[in-house]
Design a protein around this motif. Structure first.
Motif, PDB file in Angstrom:
ATOM      1  N   THR A   1       0.835  -1.204   0.000  1.00  0.00           N
ATOM      2  CA  THR A   1       0.000   0.000   0.000  1.00  0.00           C
ATOM      3  C   THR A   1       0.865   1.248   0.000  1.00  0.00           C
ATOM      4  N   PHE A   2       1.925   1.238   0.814  1.00  0.00           N
ATOM      5  CA  PHE A   2       2.824   2.388   0.882  1.00  0.00           C
ATOM      6  C   PHE A   2       3.502   2.632  -0.465  1.00  0.00           C
ATOM      7  N   ILE A   3       3.896   1.555  -1.138  1.00  0.00           N
ATOM      8  CA  ILE A   3       4.521   1.663  -2.462  1.00  0.00           C
ATOM      9  C   ILE A   3       3.546   2.292  -3.449  1.00  0.00           C
ATOM     10  N   GLN A   4       2.326   1.791  -3.453  1.00  0.00           N
ATOM     11  CA  GLN A   4       1.316   2.320  -4.370  1.00  0.00           C
ATOM     12  C   GLN A   4       1.033   3.791  -4.090  1.00  0.00           C
ATOM     13  N   ASP A   5       0.973   4.162  -2.822  1.00  0.00           N
ATOM     14  CA  ASP A   5       0.739   5.567  -2.461  1.00  0.00           C
ATOM     15  C   ASP A   5       1.874   6.457  -2.979  1.00  0.00           C
ATOM     16  N   ALA A   6       3.106   6.022  -2.778  1.00  0.00           N
ATOM     17  CA  ALA A   6       4.260   6.805  -3.223  1.00  0.00           C
ATOM     18  C   ALA A   6       4.285   6.909  -4.746  1.00  0.00           C
ATOM     19  N   GLU A   7       4.018   5.800  -5.437  1.00  0.00           N
ATOM     20  CA  GLU A   7       4.008   5.818  -6.903  1.00  0.00           C
ATOM     21  C   GLU A   7       2.896   6.710  -7.437  1.00  0.00           C
ATOM     22  N   ARG A   8       1.745   6.657  -6.808  1.00  0.00           N
ATOM     23  CA  ARG A   8       0.627   7.493  -7.232  1.00  0.00           C
ATOM     24  C   ARG A   8       0.974   8.982  -7.123  1.00  0.00           C
ATOM     25  N   ASP A   9       1.790   9.302  -6.120  1.00  0.00           N
ATOM     26  CA  ASP A   9       2.192  10.685  -5.902  1.00  0.00           C
ATOM     27  C   ASP A   9       3.461  11.049  -6.675  1.00  0.00           C
ATOM     28  N   GLY A  10       3.995  10.093  -7.439  1.00  0.00           N
ATOM     29  CA  GLY A  10       5.175  10.348  -8.248  1.00  0.00           C
ATOM     30  C   GLY A  10       6.472  10.415  -7.461  1.00  0.00           C
ATOM     31  N   ASP A  11       6.480   9.871  -6.246  1.00  0.00           N
ATOM     32  CA  ASP A  11       7.669   9.907  -5.397  1.00  0.00           C
ATOM     33  C   ASP A  11       8.432   8.593  -5.546  1.00  0.00           C
ATOM     34  N   ASN A  12       9.273   8.541  -6.582  1.00  0.00           N
ATOM     35  CA  ASN A  12      10.000   7.309  -6.882  1.00  0.00           C
ATOM     36  C   ASN A  12      11.014   6.959  -5.800  1.00  0.00           C
ATOM     37  N   GLU A  13      11.620   7.963  -5.189  1.00  0.00           N
ATOM     38  CA  GLU A  13      12.596   7.693  -4.125  1.00  0.00           C
ATOM     39  C   GLU A  13      11.927   6.962  -2.963  1.00  0.00           C
ATOM     40  N   LEU A  14      10.761   7.438  -2.558  1.00  0.00           N
ATOM     41  CA  LEU A  14      10.040   6.806  -1.464  1.00  0.00           C
ATOM     42  C   LEU A  14       9.537   5.417  -1.858  1.00  0.00           C
ATOM     43  N   ALA A  15       9.055   5.288  -3.093  1.00  0.00           N
ATOM     44  CA  ALA A  15       8.590   3.988  -3.567  1.00  0.00           C
ATOM     45  C   ALA A  15       9.731   2.968  -3.527  1.00  0.00           C
ATOM     46  N   GLU A  16      10.920   3.358  -3.961  1.00  0.00           N
ATOM     47  CA  GLU A  16      12.077   2.461  -3.935  1.00  0.00           C
ATOM     48  C   GLU A  16      12.469   2.106  -2.505  1.00  0.00           C
ATOM     49  N   PHE A  17      12.392   3.082  -1.610  1.00  0.00           N
ATOM     50  CA  PHE A  17      12.669   2.839  -0.195  1.00  0.00           C
ATOM     51  C   PHE A  17      11.736   1.759   0.353  1.00  0.00           C
TER      52      PHE A  17
END
Length: 77
Positions: free
Chosen positions: A35-51
């Motif tokens: 869920t956290f990955i999807q939220d970060a990707e939806r917001d365009g935050d690739n750094e957070l998604a990778e984290f």
């Protein structure tokens, strides 16, 4: 830290319960991180998604290690 075995309450030795708990917590964490990955990707935050993807991978590894340890102990090896 408890110095008294509580397996009489659960029917499972504390050390075995701890392996079960750890494995379940890792699996639950991997699901939550999705869920956290999807939220970060939806917001365009690739750094957070990778984290979060790295953390999810680490949780999966922990779960696999816990499952292997539990399996070996249940089979008596």
């Amino acid at each position: 830290m408890s110095t008294t075995e509580t397996g009489h309450v659960t029917g499972t030795k504390d050390k075995d319960y701890n392996i079960l708990w750890f494995t379940e917590a890792c699996l639950d964490n991997a699901l939550r991180l999705e869920t956290f990955i999807q939220d970060a990707e939806r917001d365009g935050d690739n750094e957070l998604a990778e984290f979060f993807k790295k953390a999810q991978n680490d949780s999966r590894k922990g779960a696999e290690q816990g499952k292997r340890l539990l399996a070996s102990r249940l089979s008596g090896n």
